[in-house]
Design a protein around this motif. Structure first.
Motif, PDB file in Angstrom:
ATOM      1  N   ARG A 199      11.147 -15.012 -11.521  1.00 49.65           N
ATOM      2  CA  ARG A 199      11.981 -14.681 -10.359  1.00 49.65           C
ATOM      3  C   ARG A 199      11.555 -13.312  -9.843  1.00 49.65           C
ATOM      4  NH1 ARG A 199      12.778 -19.239 -11.738  1.00 49.65           N
ATOM      5  NH2 ARG A 199      14.763 -20.233 -12.106  1.00 49.65           N
ATOM      6  N   VAL A 200      11.414 -13.180  -8.529  1.00 48.64           N
ATOM      7  CA  VAL A 200      11.069 -11.905  -7.902  1.00 48.64           C
ATOM      8  C   VAL A 200      12.140 -11.600  -6.861  1.00 48.64           C
ATOM      9  CG1 VAL A 200       9.368 -10.610  -6.553  1.00 48.64           C
ATOM     10  CG2 VAL A 200       8.598 -12.286  -8.256  1.00 48.64           C
ATOM     11  N   LEU A 201      12.776 -10.455  -7.006  1.00 47.20           N
ATOM     12  CA  LEU A 201      13.816 -10.033  -6.074  1.00 47.20           C
ATOM     13  C   LEU A 201      13.313  -8.826  -5.301  1.00 47.20           C
ATOM     14  CD1 LEU A 201      16.791 -10.068  -8.596  1.00 47.20           C
ATOM     15  CD2 LEU A 201      16.040 -11.929  -7.112  1.00 47.20           C
ATOM     16  N   ILE A 202      13.388  -8.877  -3.990  1.00 44.93           N
ATOM     17  CA  ILE A 202      12.963  -7.756  -3.159  1.00 44.93           C
ATOM     18  C   ILE A 202      14.197  -7.135  -2.525  1.00 44.93           C
ATOM     19  CG2 ILE A 202      11.659  -7.030  -1.122  1.00 44.93           C
ATOM     20  CD1 ILE A 202       9.713  -9.325  -1.677  1.00 44.93           C
ATOM     21  N   ASP A 203      14.400  -5.855  -2.805  1.00 43.28           N
ATOM     22  CA  ASP A 203      15.481  -5.085  -2.199  1.00 43.28           C
ATOM     23  C   ASP A 203      14.861  -4.138  -1.183  1.00 43.28           C
ATOM     24  OD1 ASP A 203      17.607  -6.139  -3.770  1.00 43.28           O
ATOM     25  OD2 ASP A 203      17.015  -4.830  -5.417  1.00 43.28           O
ATOM     26  N   GLU A 204      15.153  -4.377   0.089  1.00 45.07           N
ATOM     27  CA  GLU A 204      14.649  -3.502   1.133  1.00 45.07           C
ATOM     28  C   GLU A 204      15.747  -2.526   1.538  1.00 45.07           C
ATOM     29  OE1 GLU A 204      11.572  -5.379   4.011  1.00 45.07           O
ATOM     30  OE2 GLU A 204      13.277  -6.750   3.862  1.00 45.07           O
ATOM     31  N   MET A 205      15.331  -1.308   1.824  1.00 48.17           N
ATOM     32  CA  MET A 205      16.301  -0.316   2.245  1.00 48.17           C
ATOM     33  C   MET A 205      15.835   0.358   3.523  1.00 48.17           C
ATOM     34  SD  MET A 205      15.512   2.456  -0.730  1.00 48.17           S
ATOM     35  CE  MET A 205      15.308   1.166  -1.923  1.00 48.17           C
ATOM     36  N   PRO A 206      16.784   0.779   4.353  1.00 49.28           N
ATOM     37  CA  PRO A 206      16.416   1.507   5.553  1.00 49.28           C
ATOM     38  C   PRO A 206      15.699   2.803   5.180  1.00 49.28           C
ATOM     39  CG  PRO A 206      18.747   0.868   5.616  1.00 49.28           C
ATOM     40  CD  PRO A 206      18.233   0.592   4.237  1.00 49.28           C
ATOM     41  N   LYS A 207      14.784   3.218   6.040  1.00 50.73           N
ATOM     42  CA  LYS A 207      13.993   4.418   5.757  1.00 50.73           C
ATOM     43  C   LYS A 207      14.857   5.666   5.634  1.00 50.73           C
ATOM     44  CE  LYS A 207       9.841   2.468   7.693  1.00 50.73           C
ATOM     45  NZ  LYS A 207       8.712   2.619   8.598  1.00 50.73           N
ATOM     46  N   GLN A 208      16.018   5.673   6.281  1.00 52.69           N
ATOM     47  CA  GLN A 208      16.900   6.822   6.148  1.00 52.69           C
ATOM     48  C   GLN A 208      17.646   6.825   4.818  1.00 52.69           C
ATOM     49  OE1 GLN A 208      17.134   4.484   8.543  1.00 52.69           O
ATOM     50  NE2 GLN A 208      19.249   3.884   8.916  1.00 52.69           N
ATOM     51  N   HIS A 209      17.510   5.769   4.021  1.00 48.72           N
ATOM     52  CA  HIS A 209      18.124   5.695   2.692  1.00 48.72           C
ATOM     53  C   HIS A 209      17.120   5.992   1.586  1.00 48.72           C
ATOM     54  CE1 HIS A 209      21.579   2.827   4.112  1.00 48.72           C
ATOM     55  NE2 HIS A 209      21.522   3.948   4.806  1.00 48.72           N
ATOM     56  N   PHE A 210      15.911   6.395   1.944  1.00 48.00           N
ATOM     57  CA  PHE A 210      14.842   6.642   0.978  1.00 48.00           C
ATOM     58  C   PHE A 210      14.396   8.094   1.134  1.00 48.00           C
ATOM     59  CE2 PHE A 210      10.702   6.464  -0.971  1.00 48.00           C
ATOM     60  CZ  PHE A 210      10.761   5.420  -1.881  1.00 48.00           C
ATOM     61  N   GLY A 211      14.639   8.905   0.128  1.00 49.37           N
ATOM     62  CA  GLY A 211      14.297  10.317   0.211  1.00 49.37           C
ATOM     63  C   GLY A 211      12.997  10.648  -0.503  1.00 49.37           C
ATOM     64  N   ILE A 212      12.222  11.523   0.129  1.00 50.75           N
ATOM     65  CA  ILE A 212      10.963  12.007  -0.445  1.00 50.75           C
ATOM     66  C   ILE A 212      10.970  13.525  -0.321  1.00 50.75           C
ATOM     67  CG2 ILE A 212       8.439  11.962  -0.306  1.00 50.75           C
ATOM     68  CD1 ILE A 212       8.797   9.231   1.230  1.00 50.75           C
ATOM     69  N   GLY A 213      11.011  14.221  -1.437  1.00 52.16           N
ATOM     70  CA  GLY A 213      10.992  15.682  -1.403  1.00 52.16           C
ATOM     71  C   GLY A 213      12.170  16.292  -0.671  1.00 52.16           C
ATOM     72  N   GLY A 214      13.315  15.649  -0.749  1.00 56.04           N
ATOM     73  CA  GLY A 214      14.515  16.189  -0.135  1.00 56.04           C
ATOM     74  C   GLY A 214      14.706  15.825   1.330  1.00 56.04           C
ATOM     75  N   VAL A 215      13.863  14.974   1.857  1.00 52.79           N
ATOM     76  CA  VAL A 215      13.937  14.565   3.262  1.00 52.79           C
ATOM     77  C   VAL A 215      13.829  13.043   3.324  1.00 52.79           C
ATOM     78  CG1 VAL A 215      12.879  14.839   5.535  1.00 52.79           C
ATOM     79  CG2 VAL A 215      12.769  16.722   3.908  1.00 52.79           C
ATOM     80  N   SER A 216      14.535  12.435   4.263  1.00 54.79           N
ATOM     81  CA  SER A 216      14.450  10.982   4.374  1.00 54.79           C
ATOM     82  C   SER A 216      13.072  10.558   4.856  1.00 54.79           C
ATOM     83  CB  SER A 216      15.522  10.442   5.337  1.00 54.79           C
ATOM     84  OG  SER A 216      15.185  10.707   6.685  1.00 54.79           O
ATOM     85  N   ALA A 217      12.665   9.375   4.450  1.00 59.37           N
ATOM     86  CA  ALA A 217      11.380   8.832   4.887  1.00 59.37           C
ATOM     87  C   ALA A 217      11.350   8.681   6.407  1.00 59.37           C
ATOM     88  CB  ALA A 217      11.121   7.490   4.209  1.00 59.37           C
ATOM     89  N   LYS A 218      12.498   8.368   6.994  1.00 60.28           N
ATOM     90  CA  LYS A 218      12.561   8.240   8.460  1.00 60.28           C
ATOM     91  C   LYS A 218      12.247   9.575   9.124  1.00 60.28           C
ATOM     92  CE  LYS A 218      15.460   6.698  12.239  1.00 60.28           C
ATOM     93  NZ  LYS A 218      16.741   6.105  12.626  1.00 60.28           N
ATOM     94  N   ALA A 219      12.839  10.661   8.614  1.00 61.87           N
ATOM     95  CA  ALA A 219      12.584  11.987   9.176  1.00 61.87           C
ATOM     96  C   ALA A 219      11.115  12.392   8.989  1.00 61.87           C
ATOM     97  CB  ALA A 219      13.510  13.018   8.538  1.00 61.87           C
ATOM     98  N   LEU A 220      10.480  11.896   7.934  1.00 66.20           N
ATOM     99  CA  LEU A 220       9.081  12.191   7.690  1.00 66.20           C
ATOM    100  C   LEU A 220       8.139  11.311   8.514  1.00 66.20           C
ATOM    101  CD1 LEU A 220       9.144  12.630   3.799  1.00 66.20           C
ATOM    102  CD2 LEU A 220       8.819  14.445   5.522  1.00 66.20           C
ATOM    103  N   GLY A 221       8.705  10.328   9.200  1.00 60.89           N
ATOM    104  CA  GLY A 221       7.879   9.439  10.015  1.00 60.89           C
ATOM    105  C   GLY A 221       7.137   8.388   9.222  1.00 60.89           C
ATOM    106  N   ARG A 222       7.673   8.005   8.099  1.00 58.34           N
ATOM    107  CA  ARG A 222       7.009   7.006   7.261  1.00 58.34           C
ATOM    108  C   ARG A 222       7.525   5.625   7.514  1.00 58.34           C
ATOM    109  NH1 ARG A 222       5.370   9.677   1.615  1.00 58.34           N
ATOM    110  NH2 ARG A 222       4.417  11.481   2.501  1.00 58.34           N
TER     111      ARG A 222
END
Length: 63
Positions: free
Chosen positions: A40-63
């Protein structure tokens, strides 16, 4: 029954997710000798604003 959970940011196509499921399944069958039908493979997708990289959201980083 192996259950593999994948967490990733949104934005991949359905075809990419289908390919990921197939590749992960094949890897589990190869590594564990598990029957393909039991994997079984389960994929959980999250909005980019819910994923932080180095204290900043991925959306703010343009990823």
């Amino acid at each position: 029954m192996p259950i593999i959970q994948v967490h990733m940011m949104e934005g991949r196509s359905d075809a990419q997710k289908e390919a990921l499921i197939a590749e992960i399944t094949a890897a589990v069958v190869h590594a564990l000798g598990a029957p393909k039908e039991s994997v079984r493979v389960l994929i959980d997708e999250m909005p980019k604003q819910h994923f932080g990289i180095g204290g900043v959201s991925a959306k703010a980083l343009g990823r």
